[in-house]
Scaffold this active site. Structure first.
Site, PDB file in Angstrom:
ATOM      1  N   CYS A 414       0.821  -1.211   0.000  1.00 23.63           N
ATOM      2  CA  CYS A 414       0.000   0.000   0.000  1.00 23.63           C
ATOM      3  C   CYS A 414       0.859   1.267   0.000  1.00 23.63           C
ATOM      4  O   CYS A 414       1.369   1.647  -1.031  1.00 23.63           O
ATOM      5  CB  CYS A 414      -1.008  -0.042   1.144  1.00 23.63           C
ATOM      6  SG  CYS A 414      -2.472   0.915   0.760  1.00 23.63           S
ATOM      7  N   HIS A 543      -3.566  -4.937   0.219  1.00 27.79           N
ATOM      8  CA  HIS A 543      -2.948  -5.473   1.436  1.00 27.79           C
ATOM      9  C   HIS A 543      -2.899  -7.000   1.371  1.00 27.79           C
ATOM     10  O   HIS A 543      -3.826  -7.677   1.815  1.00 27.79           O
ATOM     11  CB  HIS A 543      -3.746  -5.035   2.666  1.00 27.79           C
ATOM     12  CG  HIS A 543      -3.558  -3.597   2.996  1.00 27.79           C
ATOM     13  ND1 HIS A 543      -2.576  -3.152   3.839  1.00 27.79           N
ATOM     14  CD2 HIS A 543      -4.202  -2.498   2.554  1.00 27.79           C
ATOM     15  CE1 HIS A 543      -2.624  -1.837   3.915  1.00 27.79           C
ATOM     16  NE2 HIS A 543      -3.608  -1.418   3.151  1.00 27.79           N
ATOM     17  N   GLU A 545      -1.402  -9.056   3.112  1.00 29.60           N
ATOM     18  CA  GLU A 545      -1.370  -9.717   4.426  1.00 29.60           C
ATOM     19  C   GLU A 545      -2.767 -10.108   4.911  1.00 29.60           C
ATOM     20  O   GLU A 545      -2.911 -11.013   5.737  1.00 29.60           O
ATOM     21  CB  GLU A 545      -0.666  -8.831   5.457  1.00 29.60           C
ATOM     22  CG  GLU A 545      -1.436  -7.591   5.936  1.00 29.60           C
ATOM     23  CD  GLU A 545      -1.307  -6.379   5.017  1.00 29.60           C
ATOM     24  OE1 GLU A 545      -0.967  -6.559   3.830  1.00 29.60           O
ATOM     25  OE2 GLU A 545      -1.578  -5.256   5.485  1.00 29.60           O
TER      26      GLU A 545
HETATM   27  N1  GLN Z   1      -1.960   6.604   2.858  1.00 31.52           N
HETATM   28  C1  GLN Z   1      -2.051   5.888   1.630  1.00 31.52           C
HETATM   29  C2  GLN Z   1      -3.415   6.086   0.966  1.00 31.52           C
HETATM   30  O1  GLN Z   1      -4.322   6.552   1.594  1.00 31.52           O
HETATM   31  C3  GLN Z   1      -1.756   4.430   1.845  1.00 31.52           C
HETATM   32  C4  GLN Z   1      -2.793   3.748   2.667  1.00 31.52           C
HETATM   33  C5  GLN Z   1      -2.298   2.469   3.272  1.00 31.52           C
HETATM   34  O2  GLN Z   1      -1.117   2.173   3.298  1.00 31.52           O
HETATM   35  N2  GLN Z   1      -3.204   1.670   3.808  1.00 31.52           N
HETATM   36  O3  GLN Z   1      -3.598   5.759  -0.177  1.00 31.52           O
END
Ligand code: GLN
Length: 570
Positions: A414, A543, A545
């Site tokens: 992410c 994600h 995970e």
């Molecule tokens: N802050 C980033 C976004 O909002 C990544 C979000 C995250 O890592 N869950 O896109």
């Protein structure tokens, strides 16, 4: 049941309030309620999910629900510092990290129906009240709020056709927040009839070092507190550091009228994945089957097979022949619960590679271009996990640059995906001002930005892209190999920002491969470097995970551990 029929017949002047979802038959579903006493953090979710797993392995259909005391509608706004990671379900619900434990243990996708908060319960009541749904009555904690709780449990039973619904009451007995849940379960137990609701209480057995022996008094007081609410536990699980002695278990049995065979020692184990087998050896699963009268539904052949598979996995924990070290670079490294699913995904990937993975926690706020080589020297691979906000982002970019240039295996998640794009844009595409509008709102070269038009196309309300989405994989790439040649995979997202399509061509021309994309829109979802340039450099906007399971480890983590082992062996 007469009691319930009378409720429906006399809508006007009755103290009964037990609305039933359509299709629900009272007495046909079994429930297992889990309560915590003495203190929080005892692992109610681990206990409940392990027991649920054992019942599922017998061929029974199980469905868990977590009842949270807090007033938030979901966990989305909770700070991981205070409450651990936010676990996102496939349907986009942002929940407590315990739902991750259930999904992993049960190898089963859950939905928003498996997660309730006081906020959701009160909201439903207040909406109904405004709509005139209470026919002029004053709306009360009992029977209306408790009625709503019971309704949710029964609705879950109908929706999932579960043989057994596992109910985890958040918090500790005695809290104001969860008192109405406990009351609702007392009512449920009476209404559903004997042998339909089994209660389990977790408690804690102290072992003060100065005394050198286990003391049961706190545990007894905790259980006594639960009994004050009218709930007599059928099972007591004693959390403790060391195995709880026979004497202490006998004492607890005597004071609580719980048969000795159902006072279970749930002492610390090297891994939570060893708990189901311990419960099975202690006969706890058979006790539950007997209490709920489900013996006729047990499929022994299915059970043997499932137990065999599970024990092959669990038997490998702590017995690896190889060792490797992976660094996790983030800003919440002091609080491991913020990365619970990543830790689990690595554990699964370690077992899959027959390797013990040492996790090195690296605080990115302290990292600069000058000290990065020294900070990353001890590790064979790194993960830059998800995150929000500015703090530590330059340190993350420095880590990624180091990993890229030094062929150090890299998995970005992410924010770690977005930072990899920024690093590549700055250092390879020669765009020194490259950045993200999350970090620099007036950024001159916003390679990562928020794209409201796209959000509209996707039709996702709010401003976060949440939950399961399809990812189209480019054939012939590392990603295609990792996912066994699949052309489409489903992964879970939680982000607001993404790669600005205006820069895709520039990045690709400079050698970055976008090997996973949204099937229709120009949303980049996996990036990688060619394998002749770097042995393992891959990142995901989603994600990975969140979908790793013990028997189905997530391929991007398996690949990272494998690449780290290869580097370590060199
Ligand atoms: N802050 C980033 C976004 O909002 C990544 C979000 C995250 O890592 N869950 O896109």
């Amino acid at each position: 049941m007469d009691l319930l029929r009378s409720v429906r017949d006399t809508m006007d002047e009755t103290e009964f309030h037990t609305p039933l979802p359509s299709g629900y038959r009272v007495g046909s579903t079994r429930y297992l309620a889990v309560f915590g006493t003495v203190m929080s953090g005892l692992g109610k979710g681990i206990f409940s999910s392990s027991l649920a797993k054992l019942l599922k392995d017998k061929g029974l259909r199980v469905s868990p629900i977590k009842l949270e005391g807090y007033l938030n509608i979901d966990s989305g706004t909770l700070n991981p510092f205070r409450h651990g990671e936010v676990f996102v379900l496939d349907d986009g619900m942002e929940t407590d990290m315990d739902l991750g434990t259930y999904e992993r243990m049960l190898d089963q996708d859950l939905s928003r129906a498996n997660f309730a908060t006081s906020g959701q319960i009160y909201r439903a009541i207040l909406d109904k009240e405004r709509a005139g749904g209470y026919l002029g009555r004053d709306v009360q904690m009992i029977p209306h709020v408790t009625g709503e709780v019971k309704y949710r449990l029964r609705e879950l039973a109908v929706k999932t056709q579960a043989d057994v619904v596992f109910i985890e009451v958040g918090g500790t007995v005695g809290d104001i927040e969860n008192a109405f849940y406990i009351e609702a379960l007392r009512e449920l137990s009476y209404e559903e009839g004997p042998g339909r609701v089994v209660s389990a209480a977790l408690t804690y057995v102290l072992e003060p070092p100065a005394l050198g022996e286990q003391k049961s008094k706190a545990a007894q007081l905790g259980i006594a507190r639960l009994m004050e609410y009218g709930i007599h536990p059928d099972i007591i699980a004693c959390r403790a550091e060391n195995e709880v002695t026979k004497k202490v278990r006998q004492k607890i049995s005597v004071y609580t009228n719980v048969p000795f065979g159902r006072v279970f020692s749930m002492h610390d184990l090297p891994s939570i994945y060893l708990l189901p087998e311990r419960m099975r050896q202690a006969g706890l699963d058979s006790e539950v089957v007997q209490l709920l009268g489900l013996g006729g539904k047990v499929n022994t052949a299915v059970e043997m097979k499932a137990a065999g598979e599970w024990n092959r996995f669990a038997g490998k924990i702590g017995r690896a022949t190889k060792k490797v070290s992976i660094g996790i670079t983030g800003k919440y490294v002091a609080l491991r619960d913020s990365y619970a699913s990543i830790i689990k995904a690595i554990e699964h990937a370690g077992v899959a590679n027959d390797a013990e993975v040492d996790l090195e926690w690296i605080e990115t706020t302290d990292i600069t271009e000058d000290n990065v080589a020294e900070k990353l020297a001890p590790v064979d691979g790194i993960i830059v996990p998800g995150g929000f906000g500015v703090r530590g982002t330059e340190g993350k970019i420095a880590c990624i640059a180091h990993a890229r240039k030094n062929k150090l295996p890299y998995l970005g998640i992410c924010l770690g995906f977005q930072m990899a794009v920024i690093e590549y844009a700055r250092n390879v595409c020669n765009l020194p001002d490259a950045g993200s509008t999350e970090i620099t709102p007036d950024c001159a070269t916003p390679v990562i930005s928020i794209l409201p038009e796209q959000k509209k196309i996707e039709g996702l309300g709010g401003n976060m892209r949440l939950g399961g989405q399809d990812v189209q994989i480019t054939p012939g790439t590392l990603a295609a190999d990792l996912f066994g040649g699949a052309q489409r995979i489903r992964q879970r997202f939680r982000h607001r920002y993404e790669v600005d399509p205006r820069y895709i061509e520039t990045l690709q021309k400079a050698g970055l491969i976008f090997s996973g994309r949204h099937p229709e829109h120009p949303i980049m979802q996996i990036l990688e470097l060619p394998r002749d340039v770097h042995p393992y450099f891959v990142a995901a906007q989603f994600h990975p995970e969140l979908t790793s399971r013990p028997l189905h480890p997530q391929p991007m983590f398996v690949g990272l551990v494998k690449a780290a082992l290869e580097r370590n062996e060199k």
